[in-house]
Write an enzyme that holds these catalytic residues in place. Sequence first.
Site, PDB file in Angstrom:
ATOM      1  N   HIS A  60       5.580 114.566  92.257  1.00 25.51           N
ATOM      2  CA  HIS A  60       5.484 113.243  91.636  1.00 25.51           C
ATOM      3  C   HIS A  60       4.509 113.266  90.458  1.00 25.51           C
ATOM      4  O   HIS A  60       4.320 112.239  89.795  1.00 25.51           O
ATOM      5  CB  HIS A  60       4.964 112.218  92.650  1.00 25.51           C
ATOM      6  CG  HIS A  60       5.981 111.776  93.669  1.00 25.51           C
ATOM      7  ND1 HIS A  60       7.292 111.486  93.349  1.00 25.51           N
ATOM      8  CD2 HIS A  60       5.862 111.558  95.012  1.00 25.51           C
ATOM      9  CE1 HIS A  60       7.944 111.112  94.445  1.00 25.51           C
ATOM     10  NE2 HIS A  60       7.098 111.150  95.455  1.00 25.51           N
TER      11      HIS A  60
ATOM     12  N   ARG B 256      14.170 105.738  86.950  1.00 23.65           N
ATOM     13  CA  ARG B 256      14.999 104.582  87.303  1.00 23.65           C
ATOM     14  C   ARG B 256      14.423 103.353  86.626  1.00 23.65           C
ATOM     15  O   ARG B 256      13.225 103.296  86.338  1.00 23.65           O
ATOM     16  CB  ARG B 256      14.984 104.413  88.832  1.00 23.65           C
ATOM     17  CG  ARG B 256      15.931 103.386  89.401  1.00 23.65           C
ATOM     18  CD  ARG B 256      15.798 103.362  90.920  1.00 23.65           C
ATOM     19  NE  ARG B 256      16.757 102.463  91.550  1.00 23.65           N
ATOM     20  CZ  ARG B 256      16.797 102.204  92.843  1.00 23.65           C
ATOM     21  NH1 ARG B 256      15.912 102.774  93.650  1.00 23.65           N
ATOM     22  NH2 ARG B 256      17.711 101.372  93.339  1.00 23.65           N
TER      23      ARG B 256
ATOM     24  N   GLY C  25      15.139 107.657  93.075  1.00 27.35           N
ATOM     25  CA  GLY C  25      16.335 108.442  93.364  1.00 27.35           C
ATOM     26  C   GLY C  25      15.982 109.836  93.829  1.00 27.35           C
ATOM     27  O   GLY C  25      16.816 110.748  93.802  1.00 27.35           O
TER      28      GLY C  25
END
Length: 345
Positions: A151, A173, A87
């Site tokens: 990340h 997610r 997302g």
Amino acid sequence: MANNHPNSPLTPSSSRERKLGHQENDHVDLDELISALPREKGFGSLTLILYRNFWCPSKVFPAVHSFCRHFMARDSEIILACKPKSGTTWLKALAFSALRRDVFPPSTASHPLMSSNPHELVPFFEYTVYGQAGELLDLGSFSTPRLLATHIPHDSLPESVRQSGCRVIYICRNPLDTIVSFWHFAGQVWPKVWSSGQSPKEEYFDYCCRGIEGFGPFWDHILGYWKASLEGPNRVLFLKYEDLKEDTAGNLKRIAEFMGVPFSEEEEGDGVIEEIVKLCSLSSLKELEVNKTGKRAISFIDNNTYFRKGEIGDWVNHLTPAMAEKLESIMEEKLSPFGLKFRVK
């Protein structure tokens, strides 16, 4: 709110020291460091390097190393963090639009999202800020508070991030959907990485279950930010994609408040929240010309690859029952003891 200039993510510094200094200093021992670290063949024959307790893709290792060694976080910093395909693009659009709404009202025809992909407006440290060959971005040209992304797992972030007062918004997610989303993304971006033998889907799934994946293992990535959010909820806001999808407006209010720019009663009455939700929706972003035909300036990846279905539970159309059962078992073992569960259907 912002008190300098809007984000200028593609503006390199004019100073040679800012452009090249860190990379030149790092280059002296970088090859030696890489050769000393554990490595594994990852999905599609990509090389992964075990660095700061996570699997770092070799192509971004120099940038990650430079970021971890040299980035000095400000207390006002806002960092969006995530595992790939969780997302990310949507969160960047929402956070940018909420944070910069004093400069760019969501109703304006010249809003930056009309002409720039969210990844250009909120650049990644490892792909953009420290990732350009031979130069750094001029972070001094960014608005305050600066809005950036990564990340990298929480416990592997630069010391300055974890020791400063900066705030981190993390989105995760359901791993079942994340695996499927990345598999589709990789097939578009790197069609030649598929190896023979197992199907690409089965091969990638196997790597993920063993934790040998970019910025993984996924369970360590999620748990690191989850624990940090429990220990310091004013420092780390933990979001689930599924919750954001179910109540976008309510979670957008949480995001804005966490960033220090809560919506006023007047704004709520004027429908500003709903305008931002509509502007940043997957359907709206997909239809913008910049996301139909444009490419990211840094990576040359087509912008349209960042927008697929965005559905919850799409994994049932791609994973076999046996694959789902195996991954659910890993999630139960790794995440459930810490009170973290995902809706799997």
